[in-house]
Design a protein around this motif. Structure first.
Motif, mmCIF file in Angstrom:
data_model
loop_
_atom_site.group_PDB
_atom_site.id
_atom_site.type_symbol
_atom_site.label_atom_id
_atom_site.label_comp_id
_atom_site.label_asym_id
_atom_site.label_seq_id
_atom_site.Cartn_x
_atom_site.Cartn_y
_atom_site.Cartn_z
ATOM 1 N N TYR A 105 0.830 -1.207 0.000
ATOM 2 C CA TYR A 105 0.000 0.000 0.000
ATOM 3 C C TYR A 105 0.865 1.258 0.000
ATOM 4 C CZ TYR A 105 -3.589 3.345 1.375
ATOM 5 O OH TYR A 105 -4.447 4.433 1.408
ATOM 6 N N ALA A 106 1.920 1.230 0.826
ATOM 7 C CA ALA A 106 2.818 2.391 0.892
ATOM 8 C C ALA A 106 3.521 2.603 -0.445
ATOM 9 C CB ALA A 106 3.834 2.190 2.016
ATOM 10 N N GLN A 107 3.927 1.516 -1.107
ATOM 11 C CA GLN A 107 4.590 1.635 -2.401
ATOM 12 C C GLN A 107 3.651 2.244 -3.445
ATOM 13 O OE1 GLN A 107 5.967 -2.316 -3.275
ATOM 14 N NE2 GLN A 107 7.602 -2.256 -1.716
ATOM 15 N N ARG A 108 2.388 1.903 -3.372
ATOM 16 C CA ARG A 108 1.439 2.476 -4.332
ATOM 17 C C ARG A 108 1.257 3.973 -4.102
ATOM 18 N NH1 ARG A 108 -3.466 -1.913 -5.208
ATOM 19 N NH2 ARG A 108 -2.145 -3.606 -6.011
ATOM 20 N N LEU A 109 1.231 4.369 -2.833
ATOM 21 C CA LEU A 109 1.175 5.808 -2.552
ATOM 22 C C LEU A 109 2.392 6.510 -3.145
ATOM 23 C CD1 LEU A 109 -0.053 6.096 1.170
ATOM 24 C CD2 LEU A 109 -1.259 6.836 -0.891
ATOM 25 N N LYS A 140 -6.667 7.752 4.782
ATOM 26 C CA LYS A 140 -7.619 8.213 3.756
ATOM 27 C C LYS A 140 -7.329 9.638 3.268
ATOM 28 C CE LYS A 140 -11.137 9.530 7.181
ATOM 29 N NZ LYS A 140 -10.400 9.072 8.372
ATOM 30 N N ASP A 141 -6.761 10.486 4.108
ATOM 31 C CA ASP A 141 -6.497 11.870 3.707
ATOM 32 C C ASP A 141 -5.121 12.044 3.057
ATOM 33 O OD1 ASP A 141 -8.952 12.741 4.634
ATOM 34 O OD2 ASP A 141 -8.173 13.105 6.660
ATOM 35 N N TYR A 142 -4.346 10.970 2.994
ATOM 36 C CA TYR A 142 -2.984 11.100 2.478
ATOM 37 C C TYR A 142 -2.953 11.234 0.953
ATOM 38 C CZ TYR A 142 -0.690 10.318 6.959
ATOM 39 O OH TYR A 142 -0.225 10.451 8.242
ATOM 40 N N GLU A 143 -3.994 10.714 0.278
ATOM 41 C CA GLU A 143 -4.045 10.848 -1.172
ATOM 42 C C GLU A 143 -4.034 12.329 -1.559
ATOM 43 O OE1 GLU A 143 -3.892 8.714 -3.515
ATOM 44 O OE2 GLU A 143 -4.248 6.761 -2.575
ATOM 45 N N ALA A 197 2.730 17.739 -1.906
ATOM 46 C CA ALA A 197 4.176 17.580 -1.714
ATOM 47 C C ALA A 197 4.804 16.765 -2.829
ATOM 48 C CB ALA A 197 4.439 16.918 -0.370
ATOM 49 N N GLU A 198 4.116 16.677 -3.969
ATOM 50 C CA GLU A 198 4.625 15.855 -5.062
ATOM 51 C C GLU A 198 5.995 16.355 -5.515
ATOM 52 O OE1 GLU A 198 1.802 15.626 -8.186
ATOM 53 O OE2 GLU A 198 0.537 14.159 -7.163
ATOM 54 N N GLY A 199 6.898 15.396 -5.707
ATOM 55 C CA GLY A 199 8.223 15.707 -6.197
ATOM 56 C C GLY A 199 9.233 15.988 -5.114
ATOM 57 N N THR A 200 8.795 16.039 -3.832
ATOM 58 C CA THR A 200 9.755 16.316 -2.774
ATOM 59 C C THR A 200 10.750 15.172 -2.655
ATOM 60 O OG1 THR A 200 10.003 16.838 -0.436
ATOM 61 C CG2 THR A 200 8.328 15.248 -0.995
ATOM 62 N N GLN A 201 11.968 15.505 -2.293
ATOM 63 C CA GLN A 201 13.022 14.501 -2.216
ATOM 64 C C GLN A 201 13.068 13.790 -0.866
ATOM 65 O OE1 GLN A 201 14.955 13.629 -4.888
ATOM 66 N NE2 GLN A 201 13.457 14.973 -5.914
ATOM 67 N N GLU A 202 12.520 14.439 0.156
ATOM 68 C CA GLU A 202 12.571 13.833 1.484
ATOM 69 C C GLU A 202 11.444 12.826 1.623
ATOM 70 O OE1 GLU A 202 12.445 15.124 6.183
ATOM 71 O OE2 GLU A 202 12.894 16.604 4.633
ATOM 72 N N PRO A 203 11.728 11.590 2.049
ATOM 73 C CA PRO A 203 10.689 10.574 2.155
ATOM 74 C C PRO A 203 9.737 10.846 3.311
ATOM 75 C CG PRO A 203 12.737 9.722 3.053
ATOM 76 C CD PRO A 203 13.051 11.068 2.445
ATOM 77 N N LEU A 204 8.523 10.289 3.176
ATOM 78 C CA LEU A 204 7.538 10.351 4.250
ATOM 79 C C LEU A 204 7.663 9.051 5.039
ATOM 80 C CD1 LEU A 204 5.108 11.392 5.816
ATOM 81 C CD2 LEU A 204 3.627 10.507 3.998
ATOM 82 N N LEU A 205 8.204 9.128 6.233
ATOM 83 C CA LEU A 205 8.424 7.954 7.061
ATOM 84 C C LEU A 205 7.261 7.821 8.038
ATOM 85 C CD1 LEU A 205 10.490 5.687 7.552
ATOM 86 C CD2 LEU A 205 11.486 7.135 9.348
#
Length: 525
Positions: free
Chosen positions: A437-441, A479-482, A488-496
């Motif tokens: 699921y995380a990979q799809r996001l 549900k709100d992360y989509e 934040a599209e294109g940001t280089q810092e990952p969302l952990l």
């Protein structure tokens, strides 16, 4: 004044139905289903399930070979039964041809039916033998316990329900039913006890009633005391325009097979033989009950309590021997009806594959032999060993396990181990779904999204506790992360995503977005 017209069949059916409901309640109804009309085209032909005329074409060795697939050991019994069945149905073939050529000669031709009495302890395959003979021959088969008749007062004409049941099993085909097999178990329980007042009336009455069936007799298709059946017969008579339908079934060609354990007849045989044989008791020390039954005579049956006329109508005697450990082991391994197959199917229905190793089957056979109930002991042992597995393993994450000797010795320990393994496997599977699921996001928003081990553990724990699919749980939690990740599209810092993200997903996302926004402004300045 003109006479009132007789109601139509439909009106008569409605009137009868209304009457029956008013008298006996709404559970009673009138149907118009009838058996084959003897005046129809094809009269005299006996049809099997495929619609072709019934014709017996088997040899004794064909029947034995068929029985060998299902019943282990009992070779002598299978041979004797196969010969009796062939003799009976070969005579049926002959009589049917003779009836077509010379009906008078057919009526005058006498034949002693090869009715059978099976003797042997419980669980040795008596019922199984008869059932599979009927299946092979292609005739209807009815089984009943003799104790039913004595315990509920079934005497006289009530035993005729056995013959009527043949018609039901034949799908209403009276002709085919006349060549069926009636099997009566526990016949030793209706042996009439001798007392000061004479023979036991109940046991003798049941024997007399069965005796009439085993001889050639006409049995009404509807019992005289069956009010609903009689009303239905009247309706059918009216519907057919006054044309009479066949009302009886003849038992001339019905094969009767009775059986019983006859445990106490051993004493009768011993007393008789001891009177004529010096040293009989010593020579037969250690002899098994099945071996003793080989010496039974008509006089022994009569002393035991069976009427001479009754036992005289059972000329073929088949003795089934007690099963030993090796026999039970072979049943588990080789019989097409082995309960091993049943357990494999039962677990497969839950998506679990079960395997039985040879040493475990041997141990199960040993435990079953201690039950002293023949092949039935196999089910008793397996149910005792595997009942907990059937309850706990479905939905536990376990997809396969092996029944080995260690399991038979300590099933609770093995079940606990499997449950632990299952929980671990299920947790790993759920964690894999969460990672996916995380990979799809990540793919959809060009932002690397990762789950920490702590977050995965918390999601797995919640999915198991709430019995919810992991994909659905992730969709609900995040549900709100989509929408948020679009910002934040294109940001280089990952969302952990940590445990905090699972516990408070909205606040965690807001703080992460604010942090990213401030970082981007500093870069811009």
């Amino acid at each position: 004044m003109s006479e009132p017209s007789f109601p139509s069949p439909e009106e008569l059916q409605k009137k009868l139905s209304d009457f029956m409901k008013s008298q006996f309640g709404s559970n009673v109804s009138i149907s118009t289903q009838v058996g084959p009309d003897p005046d129809d085209e094809g009269r005299g032909k006996v049809m099997d399930k495929s619609g072709e005329p019934f014709e017996f074409r088997y040899l004794p060795r064909d029947i034995k070979a068929h029985l060998d697939r299902y019943v282990i050991r009992q070779d002598d019994a299978k041979r004797v039964l196969a010969i009796a069945v062939c003799d009976h149905y070969n005579n049926v073939n002959y009589m049917r041809r003779l009836e077509a050529e010379d009906e008078k000669k057919a009526r005058e031709t006498e034949y002693t039916k090869q009715n059978v009495i099976l003797l042997g302890p419980t669980g040795v395959g008596k019922t199984y033998l008869v059932k599979h003979v009927a299946e092979l021959v292609g005739v209807p088969f009815v089984k009943a316990d003799a104790t039913k008749f004595s315990e509920t007062g079934y005497v006289g004409g009530d035993v005729e329900d056995l013959v009527r049941d043949l018609v039901s099993r034949a799908g209403g085909d009276v002709e085919l039913a006349q060549y069926g097999i009636i099997y009566i178990d526990e016949v030793d329980k209706i042996a009439s006890a001798t007392s000061a007042s004479g023979r036991d009336v109940s046991g003798r009455g049941v024997q007399t009633a069965l005796l009439k069936l085993m001889e050639e007799t006409e049995v009404p298709l509807r019992a005289p005391n069956d009010i609903q059946g009689q009303l239905q017969a009247a309706l059918e008579f009216q519907r057919s325009g006054g044309k009479p339908k066949r009302q009886n079934i003849n038992t001339r060609h019905v094969l009767f097979i009775v059986s019983g354990a006859f445990e106490k007849i051993r004493g009768v045989i011993e007393r008789r033989v001891q009177q004529h044989t010096i040293g009989f008791a010593a020579s037969r020390e250690g002899e098994k009950p099945g071996d003793m039954l080989e010496h039974v005579t008509t006089a022994d049956f009569v002393e035991y309590g069976l009427e001479p006329e009754f036992i005289g109508r059972l000329p073929v005697r088949v003795v089934c021997r007690e099963l030993e450990v090796d026999d039970l082991f072979e049943i588990l391994q080789r019989s097409e009806g082995s309960i091993v197959r049943q357990y494999e199917r039962a677990f497969r229905a839950y998506g679990i594959e079960v395997f039985f190793d040879e040493a475990a089957l041997r141990r199960i056979a040993e435990l079953a032999a201690e039950e002293k109930t023949g092949a039935r002991g196999l089910l008793t042992v397996c149910e005792r060993l595997l009942r907990g597995f059937k309850y706990e393993l479905p939905g536990s994450g376990v997809t396969r396990f092996t029944v080995d000797v260690e399991l038979t010795e300590n099933p609770d320990k093995r079940l606990a181990e499997l449950m632990e393994q299952g929980q671990k496997a299920m947790a790993e599977e759920l964690a894999a779904v969460a990672r996916e699921y995380a990979q799809r996001l990540s793919s959809r928003h060009n932002v690397k999204v990762e789950l920490t081990e702590g977050a995965l553990a918390k999601l797995v724990q919640r999915a198991l506790a709430e019995n919810i699919h992991m994909r659905d749980l992730c969709a609900e939690v995040f549900k709100d992360y989509e929408f948020g990740l679009k910002l934040a599209e294109g940001t280089q810092e990952p969302l952990l995503l940590t445990e905090e993200a699972v516990a408070n997903p909205d606040r965690y996302l807001s703080e992460w977005l604010v942090k990213r926004y401030r970082a981007d402004r500093r870069v811009g300045e």
